[in-house]
Structures are given as C-alpha cells and as structure tokens.
Design a protein around this motif. Structure first.
Motif, short mmCIF file in Angstrom:
data_model
loop_
_atom_site.label_atom_id
_atom_site.label_comp_id
_atom_site.label_asym_id
_atom_site.label_seq_id
_atom_site.Cartn_x
_atom_site.Cartn_y
_atom_site.Cartn_z
N SER A 4 -9.40 -2.08 10.45
CA SER A 4 -9.21 -1.76 11.96
C SER A 4 -7.51 -1.36 12.24
CB SER A 4 -9.19 -2.86 12.88
OG SER A 4 -9.08 -2.49 14.14
N SER A 5 -7.51 -0.24 13.07
CA SER A 5 -6.07 -0.25 13.59
C SER A 5 -5.33 -1.09 14.35
CB SER A 5 -5.95 1.31 13.94
OG SER A 5 -6.84 1.47 14.94
N THR A 6 -6.01 -2.00 14.95
CA THR A 6 -5.77 -2.90 16.07
C THR A 6 -4.82 -4.20 15.47
OG1 THR A 6 -7.52 -4.29 15.89
CG2 THR A 6 -7.76 -2.59 17.24
N SER A 22 -0.17 -4.66 15.43
CA SER A 22 1.03 -4.42 15.61
C SER A 22 1.77 -4.70 14.34
CB SER A 22 1.52 -5.04 16.63
OG SER A 22 0.77 -4.77 17.83
N TRP A 28 0.31 -1.85 18.47
CA TRP A 28 -0.85 -0.99 18.36
C TRP A 28 -1.54 -0.54 19.57
CZ3 TRP A 28 -5.80 -1.23 20.31
CH2 TRP A 28 -6.13 -2.68 20.69
N GLY A 76 1.36 2.34 21.01
CA GLY A 76 2.18 2.94 20.16
C GLY A 76 3.75 2.78 20.49
N ARG A 119 3.18 5.22 12.70
CA ARG A 119 2.26 4.72 11.99
C ARG A 119 1.07 5.98 12.01
NH1 ARG A 119 -0.22 -0.22 14.86
NH2 ARG A 119 -2.02 0.17 13.42
N ASP A 120 0.28 5.84 10.87
CA ASP A 120 -0.64 6.85 10.61
C ASP A 120 -1.91 6.19 10.38
OD1 ASP A 120 -2.43 8.85 9.52
OD2 ASP A 120 -1.05 9.65 8.17
N ASN A 121 -2.73 6.19 11.58
CA ASN A 121 -4.12 5.65 11.68
C ASN A 121 -4.91 6.04 10.94
OD1 ASN A 121 -3.07 4.00 13.88
ND2 ASN A 121 -3.62 5.16 15.23
N ASN A 139 -4.17 4.07 8.02
CA ASN A 139 -3.92 2.80 7.95
C ASN A 139 -2.64 2.33 7.40
OD1 ASN A 139 -4.94 0.47 9.54
ND2 ASN A 139 -5.94 -0.22 7.61
N THR A 161 -2.14 -9.33 14.74
CA THR A 161 -3.80 -8.58 14.99
C THR A 161 -3.90 -9.13 16.71
OG1 THR A 161 -5.12 -10.39 14.60
CG2 THR A 161 -4.71 -8.43 12.86
#
Length: 127
Positions: free
Chosen positions: A29-31, A33, A53, A56, A72-74, A77, A100
């Motif tokens: 997950s991208s959630t 920080s 997260w 941004g 960041r590049d989601n 990841n 997280t």
C-alpha cells in the motif's frame, strides 16, 4: 512486517548531487509516511526530511532546506531524497523510516514517530 530497502549512497564531491531511494518490502500500500534521518558518529540522529502519505505534504530540517527534496513515486512505491549542493557536513549515515496509517504532522521530526527503519546508507561528501 515492513522492511525498508535503501539505496543510492556513496562518495561525492562538495557541490555535487546524489539521490537516495527507499522502498518498503512487504507493504504494497502507499499509505505510509516516510522520513529521512541522518547520523554521524558521535552526534545525535538528525531529522532531514519527511513526506506525509495522505496529502503529500513535505517537511525539511533547517540545515537542508532549499538543497534537499523528498518525493515519492506511488507507482513504484518508492520515496526519494534528492540531495543537491552537498556539503562536507552532510556526511553521515542516512536512514529512511516509515510510519503507516494516521500521521501527526507536528511530530514529523521525531524519530519515535516512525516504527520502521532501514539499515542506513553511507553518504560521504569530500571537500
């Protein structure tokens, strides 16, 4: 269990640039920080930069403002720390750290905010 994999450290001359990368393993997950900290032997760990997260938002330590950029590049990841105009005093072991879920922005500079830490990567800036 979130494991952080760092890359990109090394030796660079003063005035040069370097980019560090950090990617979480075992957490798709991208959630999360992400924060970057650094520590030189005999010194306290210093906050460098962080990115939240949820929106941004980015945060920087005073010593790196205007020179370093966290992003960041989601899709990949991955979180990056672009370091420009490097100085010998930037020499340290750099650690990425992740948190997280809910992230309290006012605590972004505290190492205790981040439960997960990378192994560290050495950055050496020669004069």
């Amino acid at each position: 269990q979130v494991q952080l994999v760092e890359s990109g450290g090394g030796l660079v001359q003063a005035g040069g640039s370097m980019r560090l990368s950090c990617a979480p393993s075992g957490y798709t997950s991208s959630t999360y920080s992400m924060g970057w900290f650094r520590q030189d032997p005999g010194k306290e760990r210093e906050f460098v930069a962080a990115i939240r997260w949820s929106d941004g938002n980015t945060y920087y330590g005073d010593s790196v403002k205007g020179r370093f950029t966290i992003s960041r590049d989601n899709a990949k990841n991955t979180v990056y720390l672009q370091m420009n105009t490097l100085k010998p005093e930037d020499t340290a072991v750099y650690y990425c750290a992740a948190a997280t879920g809910y992230f309290i922005a006012s605590n972004h500079y505290r190492s205790t905010t981040y439960p997960y830490w990378g192994q560290g990567t050495q950055v050496t800036v020669s004069s």
